[in-house]
Structure formats: C-alpha cells, structure tokens
Design a protein around this motif. Structure first.
Motif, PDB file in Angstrom:
ATOM      1  N   LEU A  45      36.305 -34.494   4.164  1.00  0.00           N
ATOM      2  CA  LEU A  45      37.039 -33.547   5.015  1.00  0.00           C
ATOM      3  C   LEU A  45      36.369 -32.175   5.013  1.00  0.00           C
ATOM      4  CD1 LEU A  45      40.740 -34.464   4.135  1.00  0.00           C
ATOM      5  CD2 LEU A  45      39.538 -34.891   6.284  1.00  0.00           C
ATOM      6  N   LEU A  46      35.953 -31.722   3.838  1.00  0.00           N
ATOM      7  CA  LEU A  46      35.276 -30.428   3.756  1.00  0.00           C
ATOM      8  C   LEU A  46      33.925 -30.471   4.461  1.00  0.00           C
ATOM      9  CD1 LEU A  46      36.072 -29.229   0.129  1.00  0.00           C
ATOM     10  CD2 LEU A  46      36.828 -28.207   2.262  1.00  0.00           C
ATOM     11  N   ALA A  47      33.201 -31.573   4.297  1.00  0.00           N
ATOM     12  CA  ALA A  47      31.910 -31.702   4.972  1.00  0.00           C
ATOM     13  C   ALA A  47      32.099 -31.670   6.491  1.00  0.00           C
ATOM     14  CB  ALA A  47      31.215 -32.994   4.542  1.00  0.00           C
ATOM     15  N   ASP A  48      33.130 -32.337   6.970  1.00  0.00           N
ATOM     16  CA  ASP A  48      33.423 -32.321   8.403  1.00  0.00           C
ATOM     17  C   ASP A  48      33.768 -30.911   8.873  1.00  0.00           C
ATOM     18  OD1 ASP A  48      32.978 -35.040   8.507  1.00  0.00           O
ATOM     19  OD2 ASP A  48      35.114 -35.575   8.493  1.00  0.00           O
ATOM     20  N   GLU A  49      34.567 -30.216   8.071  1.00  0.00           N
ATOM     21  CA  GLU A  49      34.950 -28.852   8.428  1.00  0.00           C
ATOM     22  C   GLU A  49      33.731 -27.927   8.459  1.00  0.00           C
ATOM     23  OE1 GLU A  49      37.442 -25.718   9.552  1.00  0.00           O
ATOM     24  OE2 GLU A  49      37.811 -27.873   9.500  1.00  0.00           O
ATOM     25  N   VAL A  50      32.853 -28.061   7.474  1.00  0.00           N
ATOM     26  CA  VAL A  50      31.633 -27.241   7.446  1.00  0.00           C
ATOM     27  C   VAL A  50      30.772 -27.555   8.666  1.00  0.00           C
ATOM     28  CG1 VAL A  50      29.461 -26.851   6.203  1.00  0.00           C
ATOM     29  CG2 VAL A  50      31.615 -26.879   4.951  1.00  0.00           C
ATOM     30  N   ARG A  51      30.664 -28.831   9.034  1.00  0.00           N
ATOM     31  CA  ARG A  51      29.879 -29.218  10.207  1.00  0.00           C
ATOM     32  C   ARG A  51      30.456 -28.577  11.470  1.00  0.00           C
ATOM     33  NH1 ARG A  51      31.130 -32.526  13.790  1.00  0.00           N
ATOM     34  NH2 ARG A  51      32.636 -33.648  12.539  1.00  0.00           N
ATOM     35  N   ARG A  52      31.794 -28.635  11.609  1.00  0.00           N
ATOM     36  CA  ARG A  52      32.422 -28.029  12.778  1.00  0.00           C
ATOM     37  C   ARG A  52      32.217 -26.509  12.803  1.00  0.00           C
ATOM     38  NH1 ARG A  52      36.413 -31.839  11.563  1.00  0.00           N
ATOM     39  NH2 ARG A  52      37.695 -30.279  10.522  1.00  0.00           N
ATOM     40  N   LEU A  53      32.329 -25.885  11.629  1.00  0.00           N
ATOM     41  CA  LEU A  53      32.110 -24.434  11.562  1.00  0.00           C
ATOM     42  C   LEU A  53      30.669 -24.077  11.925  1.00  0.00           C
ATOM     43  CD1 LEU A  53      34.125 -23.471   8.359  1.00  0.00           C
ATOM     44  CD2 LEU A  53      34.632 -22.809  10.703  1.00  0.00           C
ATOM     45  N   ARG A  54      29.723 -24.880  11.468  1.00  0.00           N
ATOM     46  CA  ARG A  54      28.322 -24.625  11.809  1.00  0.00           C
ATOM     47  C   ARG A  54      28.088 -24.771  13.307  1.00  0.00           C
ATOM     48  NH1 ARG A  54      25.081 -27.417   6.776  1.00  0.00           N
ATOM     49  NH2 ARG A  54      25.584 -25.752   5.299  1.00  0.00           N
ATOM     50  N   GLU A  55      28.728 -25.763  13.921  1.00  0.00           N
ATOM     51  CA  GLU A  55      28.594 -25.922  15.367  1.00  0.00           C
ATOM     52  C   GLU A  55      29.166 -24.701  16.093  1.00  0.00           C
ATOM     53  OE1 GLU A  55      30.578 -29.572  16.296  1.00  0.00           O
ATOM     54  OE2 GLU A  55      28.969 -30.805  15.455  1.00  0.00           O
ATOM     55  N   ARG A  56      30.306 -24.224  15.616  1.00  0.00           N
ATOM     56  CA  ARG A  56      30.913 -23.051  16.237  1.00  0.00           C
ATOM     57  C   ARG A  56      30.048 -21.813  16.042  1.00  0.00           C
ATOM     58  NH1 ARG A  56      36.545 -22.730  17.497  1.00  0.00           N
ATOM     59  NH2 ARG A  56      37.332 -24.825  17.761  1.00  0.00           N
ATOM     60  N   VAL A  57      29.470 -21.662  14.849  1.00  0.00           N
ATOM     61  CA  VAL A  57      28.586 -20.524  14.591  1.00  0.00           C
ATOM     62  C   VAL A  57      27.375 -20.591  15.521  1.00  0.00           C
ATOM     63  CG1 VAL A  57      26.998 -19.511  12.894  1.00  0.00           C
ATOM     64  CG2 VAL A  57      29.327 -20.092  12.227  1.00  0.00           C
ATOM     65  N   ALA A  58      26.839 -21.783  15.726  1.00  0.00           N
ATOM     66  CA  ALA A  58      25.696 -21.927  16.629  1.00  0.00           C
ATOM     67  C   ALA A  58      26.076 -21.486  18.043  1.00  0.00           C
ATOM     68  CB  ALA A  58      25.207 -23.376  16.631  1.00  0.00           C
ATOM     69  N   VAL A  59      27.265 -21.856  18.482  1.00  0.00           N
ATOM     70  CA  VAL A  59      27.730 -21.432  19.810  1.00  0.00           C
ATOM     71  C   VAL A  59      27.886 -19.915  19.852  1.00  0.00           C
ATOM     72  CG1 VAL A  59      29.669 -21.515  21.435  1.00  0.00           C
ATOM     73  CG2 VAL A  59      28.836 -23.626  20.377  1.00  0.00           C
ATOM     74  N   LEU A  60      28.475 -19.355  18.807  1.00  0.00           N
ATOM     75  CA  LEU A  60      28.644 -17.902  18.766  1.00  0.00           C
ATOM     76  C   LEU A  60      27.297 -17.183  18.759  1.00  0.00           C
ATOM     77  CD1 LEU A  60      31.595 -17.587  16.239  1.00  0.00           C
ATOM     78  CD2 LEU A  60      31.653 -17.163  18.697  1.00  0.00           C
ATOM     79  N   GLU A  61      26.321 -17.736  18.057  1.00  0.00           N
ATOM     80  CA  GLU A  61      24.982 -17.143  18.058  1.00  0.00           C
ATOM     81  C   GLU A  61      24.385 -17.166  19.463  1.00  0.00           C
ATOM     82  OE1 GLU A  61      23.046 -19.544  15.124  1.00  0.00           O
ATOM     83  OE2 GLU A  61      23.440 -18.101  13.526  1.00  0.00           O
ATOM     84  N   ARG A  62      24.537 -18.292  20.157  1.00  0.00           N
ATOM     85  CA  ARG A  62      24.025 -18.375  21.526  1.00  0.00           C
ATOM     86  C   ARG A  62      24.721 -17.355  22.421  1.00  0.00           C
ATOM     87  NH1 ARG A  62      24.599 -23.886  21.036  1.00  0.00           N
ATOM     88  NH2 ARG A  62      26.274 -23.929  22.535  1.00  0.00           N
ATOM     89  N   ILE A  63      26.033 -17.232  22.273  1.00  0.00           N
ATOM     90  CA  ILE A  63      26.791 -16.304  23.102  1.00  0.00           C
ATOM     91  C   ILE A  63      26.366 -14.866  22.801  1.00  0.00           C
ATOM     92  CG2 ILE A  63      29.092 -15.363  23.525  1.00  0.00           C
ATOM     93  CD1 ILE A  63      30.158 -18.231  23.017  1.00  0.00           C
ATOM     94  N   ALA A  64      26.196 -14.547  21.520  1.00  0.00           N
ATOM     95  CA  ALA A  64      25.860 -13.177  21.125  1.00  0.00           C
ATOM     96  C   ALA A  64      24.471 -12.777  21.603  1.00  0.00           C
ATOM     97  CB  ALA A  64      25.949 -13.038  19.604  1.00  0.00           C
ATOM     98  N   THR A  65      23.560 -13.728  21.685  1.00  0.00           N
ATOM     99  CA  THR A  65      22.187 -13.396  22.059  1.00  0.00           C
ATOM    100  C   THR A  65      21.891 -13.696  23.520  1.00  0.00           C
ATOM    101  OG1 THR A  65      21.410 -15.575  21.315  1.00  0.00           O
ATOM    102  CG2 THR A  65      21.329 -13.764  19.724  1.00  0.00           C
ATOM    103  N   ASP A  66      22.821 -14.338  24.206  1.00  0.00           N
ATOM    104  CA  ASP A  66      22.628 -14.709  25.601  1.00  0.00           C
ATOM    105  C   ASP A  66      23.201 -13.620  26.497  1.00  0.00           C
ATOM    106  OD1 ASP A  66      21.572 -16.458  27.354  1.00  0.00           O
ATOM    107  OD2 ASP A  66      23.110 -17.998  27.162  1.00  0.00           O
ATOM    108  N   GLY A  67      22.525 -13.294  27.555  1.00  0.00           N
ATOM    109  CA  GLY A  67      23.011 -12.243  28.441  1.00  0.00           C
ATOM    110  C   GLY A  67      23.618 -12.766  29.719  1.00  0.00           C
ATOM    111  N   GLU A  68      24.193 -13.964  29.702  1.00  0.00           N
ATOM    112  CA  GLU A  68      24.687 -14.566  30.942  1.00  0.00           C
ATOM    113  C   GLU A  68      26.103 -14.149  31.320  1.00  0.00           C
ATOM    114  OE1 GLU A  68      23.917 -18.614  31.753  1.00  0.00           O
ATOM    115  OE2 GLU A  68      22.106 -18.623  30.551  1.00  0.00           O
ATOM    116  N   GLY A  69      26.783 -13.429  30.466  1.00  0.00           N
ATOM    117  CA  GLY A  69      28.066 -12.872  30.859  1.00  0.00           C
ATOM    118  C   GLY A  69      29.284 -13.688  30.494  1.00  0.00           C
ATOM    119  N   PRO A  70      30.458 -13.202  30.934  1.00  0.00           N
ATOM    120  CA  PRO A  70      31.739 -13.783  30.543  1.00  0.00           C
ATOM    121  C   PRO A  70      31.980 -15.201  31.040  1.00  0.00           C
ATOM    122  CG  PRO A  70      32.059 -11.713  31.759  1.00  0.00           C
ATOM    123  CD  PRO A  70      30.608 -12.017  31.743  1.00  0.00           C
TER     124      PRO A  70
END
Length: 85
Positions: A45-70
């Motif tokens: 369960l913890l491994a799954d949660e960490v995997r999901r958090l990493r996926e979300r962090v990756a999305v947030l990183e893309r959003i933070a560095t991407d200039g495509e807007g809202p």
C-alpha cells in the motif's frame, strides 16, 4: 515568491516527504526476514502511494516548467482525478 517558484518548492517538499517515509519504512522492516502478512500488505500500500505521489510530482513538474497556460493545467488535473478513480 512567484507561482512557479512556489510550485517548485511544493514539488521538492512532496519528494522529500515521500523519501523520508520510504526510508523510515525500509529501516523498520530491514531487520525482519519473514514479514507478517499485514506488513507485506502495508508495504504494498505504501509503495503504491509513493508511486502515485511520484506520478503527481512529475505532472506538477511539467506544469511548473511548461508555459502552455491554464487550459493544459485543467487537462492535467482532470487526468489525475480520473486516474485515481
């Protein structure tokens, strides 16, 4: 602090928390050769949660560095919501 900088700080914070949780849990189980079934379930369960958090962090990183807007932000958030269902 600007919005982009705040997002990067948030991403780093989430990654640090996930790393600490992972290290803490590994230390707790490193001495046990035959883990109880509940421990194995908790580990998964913890491994799954960490995997999901990493996926979300990756999305947030893309959003933070991407200039495509809202509109891209809206699509990314909706994709995460649908994935968690």
């Amino acid at each position: 602090m600007g919005g982009g900088q705040m997002m990067v700080v948030l991403i780093v914070l989430i990654a640090c928390i996930a790393g600490v949780m992972k290290a803490k849990y590994q230390t707790r189980n490193s001495g046990a050769d035959a883990a109880a079934p509940q421990d194995r379930i908790d580990t998964q369960l913890l491994a799954d949660e960490v995997r999901r958090l990493r996926e979300r962090v990756a999305v947030l990183e893309r959003i933070a560095t991407d200039g495509e807007g809202p509109s891209k932000l809206d699509r990314e958030i909706e994709a995460l919501r649908l994935k968690d269902r």
